[in-house]
Design a protein around this motif. Structure first.
Motif, PDB file in Angstrom:
ATOM      1  N   GLN A  31       0.833  -1.189   0.000  1.00  0.00           N
ATOM      2  CA  GLN A  31       0.000   0.000   0.000  1.00  0.00           C
ATOM      3  C   GLN A  31       0.879   1.254   0.000  1.00  0.00           C
ATOM      4  OE1 GLN A  31      -3.072   0.362  -0.442  1.00  0.00           O
ATOM      5  NE2 GLN A  31      -4.166  -1.461   0.224  1.00  0.00           N
ATOM      6  N   PRO A  32       0.449   2.319  -0.693  1.00  0.00           N
ATOM      7  CA  PRO A  32       1.270   3.541  -0.710  1.00  0.00           C
ATOM      8  C   PRO A  32       1.377   4.188   0.657  1.00  0.00           C
ATOM      9  CG  PRO A  32      -0.883   3.935  -1.703  1.00  0.00           C
ATOM     10  CD  PRO A  32      -0.764   2.460  -1.506  1.00  0.00           C
ATOM     11  N   ASN A  33       0.348   4.041   1.466  1.00  0.00           N
ATOM     12  CA  ASN A  33       0.352   4.591   2.819  1.00  0.00           C
ATOM     13  C   ASN A  33      -0.771   3.942   3.591  1.00  0.00           C
ATOM     14  OD1 ASN A  33      -2.239   6.221   2.801  1.00  0.00           O
ATOM     15  ND2 ASN A  33      -1.178   7.282   1.145  1.00  0.00           N
ATOM     16  N   TYR A  34      -0.829   4.227   4.868  1.00  0.00           N
ATOM     17  CA  TYR A  34      -1.987   3.883   5.696  1.00  0.00           C
ATOM     18  C   TYR A  34      -2.410   5.146   6.434  1.00  0.00           C
ATOM     19  CZ  TYR A  34      -1.109  -1.006   4.705  1.00  0.00           C
ATOM     20  OH  TYR A  34      -0.932  -2.209   4.062  1.00  0.00           O
ATOM     21  N   ALA A  35      -3.637   5.548   6.233  1.00  0.00           N
ATOM     22  CA  ALA A  35      -4.150   6.766   6.853  1.00  0.00           C
ATOM     23  C   ALA A  35      -4.885   6.456   8.148  1.00  0.00           C
ATOM     24  CB  ALA A  35      -5.082   7.491   5.876  1.00  0.00           C
ATOM     25  N   TRP A  36      -5.772   5.449   8.097  1.00  0.00           N
ATOM     26  CA  TRP A  36      -6.641   5.129   9.222  1.00  0.00           C
ATOM     27  C   TRP A  36      -6.356   3.725   9.743  1.00  0.00           C
ATOM     28  CZ3 TRP A  36      -8.840   7.241   4.721  1.00  0.00           C
ATOM     29  CH2 TRP A  36      -9.453   8.494   4.856  1.00  0.00           C
ATOM     30  N   CYS A  37      -6.542   3.561  11.008  1.00  0.00           N
ATOM     31  CA  CYS A  37      -6.730   2.241  11.614  1.00  0.00           C
ATOM     32  C   CYS A  37      -7.899   2.349  12.575  1.00  0.00           C
ATOM     33  CB  CYS A  37      -5.491   1.781  12.367  1.00  0.00           C
ATOM     34  SG  CYS A  37      -5.795   0.311  13.399  1.00  0.00           S
TER      35      CYS A  37
END
Length: 605
Positions: free
Chosen positions: A278-284
């Motif tokens: 994934q290019p990034n993770y914004a939310w968890c």
């Protein structure tokens, strides 16, 4: 580009698939044996009548695949689809829910309807008459199948094919439709809106009504799943009920999920050992029981996934406590989630609705009060919070509207305070307060559960990952901005509100929030060996914000020791009472820190 300050916590020990044990002797059934076990019970229960096996499926379940599994396992049984046989037409259903959906891309109005509103009563009666008259063993399948089965007034075996909301969302992104809808290519936000405001509310009321008599629960998350890695399992209704009852009396974690975003960062990818593609993770969503799952595990390691909301709906007093349940009903009121902007971008500049507004406009009975707890922060991290002194509100709204229409970019720092943010700072955000997290922050949101009621004011000129401009709601936002919350008020009420409550050597207890207009109280404990807690009759939600590993222990041996790693959120149900948090034999850290949220005014001892 700034990076996070060095962290001593080890990487990769965050548990992404936490499990909850099934009662001793309970087993997960899989494959054809699951269906033959359910069919055998239906045959035993029939008492000379035609056996009837009812599979009431949560909207979003893959009915064709479930029907195929049933037909393969039970070739001599006929399979009927209650939705095809008795549901109202697509046009009739659209007309029924039009007022709830509204024209807005994101927001609707909560539905209080029941699933029978979507069915033709005469066709249900005809289906029930067919079931009673036909001598063949029958499987009746679909959301609302129990409606027709109850009309037969005969015995039947009931299976709940249950699903979590996150899995439904993943399927919708891949082209799945809403229930009885012709919208495979519709905007994902509109699909989610229909689920959130209509379908899931109706479905939760429907299934809750038969929790006490369901005979089997099927993991529909694993049938046609977006990324299924296990065989779909089934457990008995007795195991389901006993598992939920036991879960409400011991510490637990729900299954977290992660999602990229236009402003997402890299901290979670590294620290929580997430897939690198994934290019990034914004939310968890680390503790949002409305959306998360529970993984029940048997003694052989087989698992069944059910919505964690099932625990809230079935065990509200043990889980929430008497006073919290009395105040909120069977709804989990506290939300812990992560917002990762490390090496990413700013969150949108936003505001959340005031309580009266959310009630009158959307039908929610409490609002989206929030706070930002900084798990980590870069040297240049800031939190945008509150208006600058002597603000010209008309000029600000004019600039926002001009920016929304393609004019000059909005100058946020001309109107909004930007407070430097460092690790373990806690910023309080009662509804009506303008706010945003800047880049290079790792935020633990400790907030009220409502989470979609974000009125974006300015999104820094971006489009979403889907290439579509993210929705901005200036009219909603303007009606909810509390202009009096200027720099002086914000500094006095929302920034650095830490109060030391007790100290014993290096062990310290502090109150860090939230604001008096918010219903959540947060306490932080620093300790080197162990610290004693007591739920005092109300649910506790905690996160290990410092230190590598601790365990949760019952001083009376009421539950087995429960291990928690850095950054993991865990729930301690109200029924637990006293508990200890202590270092383990494997702990390497010298000092530990937890934050604990509870609902003010609900402690009973």
């Amino acid at each position: 580009m700034s990076t996070a300050s060095p962290s001593t916590e080890p990487i990769g020990r965050y548990e992404k698939q936490p499990t909850v044990p099934l009662p001793a002797g309970a087993r997960v059934l899989t494959g054809a044996s699951a269906w033959t076990s359910a069919a055998a019970q239906a045959q035993d229960r029939a008492q000379g009548t035609a056996p009837l096996l009812v599979v009431d499926a949560y909207p979003g379940a893959d009915l064709p695949l479930i029907a195929k599994a049933v037909a393969d396992a039970l070739p001599d049984w006929r399979v009927l689809d209650v939705e095809s046989a008795a549901a109202k037409t697509v046009g009739e259903i659209e007309a029924l829910i039009a007022d709830n959906l509204t024209d807005d891309r994101v927001f609707g109005v909560l539905s209080h309807a029941n699933v029978d509103a979507f069915y033709d009563a005469g066709r249900l009666d005809a289906l029930a008459a067919d079931l009673a008259a036909d001598e063949r063993p029958t499987v009746l399948l679909g959301w609302g199948a129990d409606l027709a089965a109850r009309r037969t007034e005969g015995p039947y075996t009931l299976v709940l094919a249950d699903m979590a909301r996150w899995e439904i969302q993943l399927r919708q992104r891949q082209g799945a439709t809403n229930w009885r809808a012709e919208n495979p290519d519709e905007d994902r936000l509109r699909k989610y809106k229909r689920g959130f405001f209509v379908e899931w509310r109706m479905a939760d009321r429907h299934k809750r009504a038969f929790f006490d008599r369901v005979d089997f629960v099927l993991d529909a998350n694993a049938i046609g799943a977006a990324g299924a890695s296990r065989e779909a399992g089934m457990i008995t209704g007795d195991a389901f009920r006993a598992g939920l009852e036991a879960a409400a009396k011991a510490p637990l974690r729900v299954v977290p999920f992660f999602d990229p975003g236009v402003w997402g960062g890299q901290w979670m990818k590294e620290k929580l050992d997430l897939p690198p593609e994934q290019p990034n993770y914004a939310w968890c969503f680390d503790c949002v029981p409305e959306e998360n799952s529970l993984l029940f595990e048997d003694a052989d390691g087989a698992v069944v996934e059910v919505p964690s909301l099932d625990l809230v709906l079935s065990e509200p007093k043990n889980l929430l406590g008497e006073r919290t349940y009395s105040r909120f009903g069977a709804e989990f009121p506290i939300r812990f989630d992560f917002l990762d902007t490390m090496e990413g971008g700013n969150l949108s500049l936003q505001v959340h609705p005031l309580t009266d507004y959310i009630q009158q406009t959307f039908g929610m009975h409490y609002t989206q009060d929030e706070s930002y707890y900084l798990l980590d922060a870069g040297d240049d991290a800031v939190v945008y919070l509150g208006f600058k002194d002597d603000l010209d509100s008309e000029a600000m709204m004019a600039d926002l509207r001009a920016a929304a229409e393609g004019g000059p970019a909005f100058e946020a720092e001309k109107y909004v305070n930007a407070f430097p943010a460092k690790k373990h700072d806690h910023f309080l955000i009662p509804a009506g307060t303008v706010h945003s997290s800047g880049a290079n922050s790792m935020v633990l949101e400790i907030s009220a559960t409502p989470f979609i009621f974000t009125f974006k004011l300015w999104d820094w000129g971006r489009v979403g990952l889907d290439g579509i401009p993210r929705p901005v709601h200036l009219d909603h936002g303007e009606r909810n901005l509390v202009w009096e919350r200027d720099t002086a008020w914000t500094e006095a009420n929302l920034v650095g509100q830490v109060e030391e409550l007790s100290r014993d050597g290096e062990d310290v207890e502090e109150r860090t929030g939230l604001h008096e207009l918010e219903f959540i109280e947060v306490r932080r404990n620093w300790f080197t060996r162990e610290v004693a807690h007591d739920t005092e009759g109300t649910v506790n939600v905690l996160n290990l914000v410092e230190g590598d590993e601790v365990e949760i222990v019952s001083p009376t041996g009421a539950f087995a020791p429960y291990t928690v790693h850095y950054a993991e959120t865990f729930i301690v149900p109200a029924a637990v009472g006293p508990y200890l948090i202590r270092r383990t034999e494997r702990s390497q850290s010298e000092r530990f820190g937890t934050v604990k949220a509870s609902v003010r005014g609900t402690r009973t001892t």
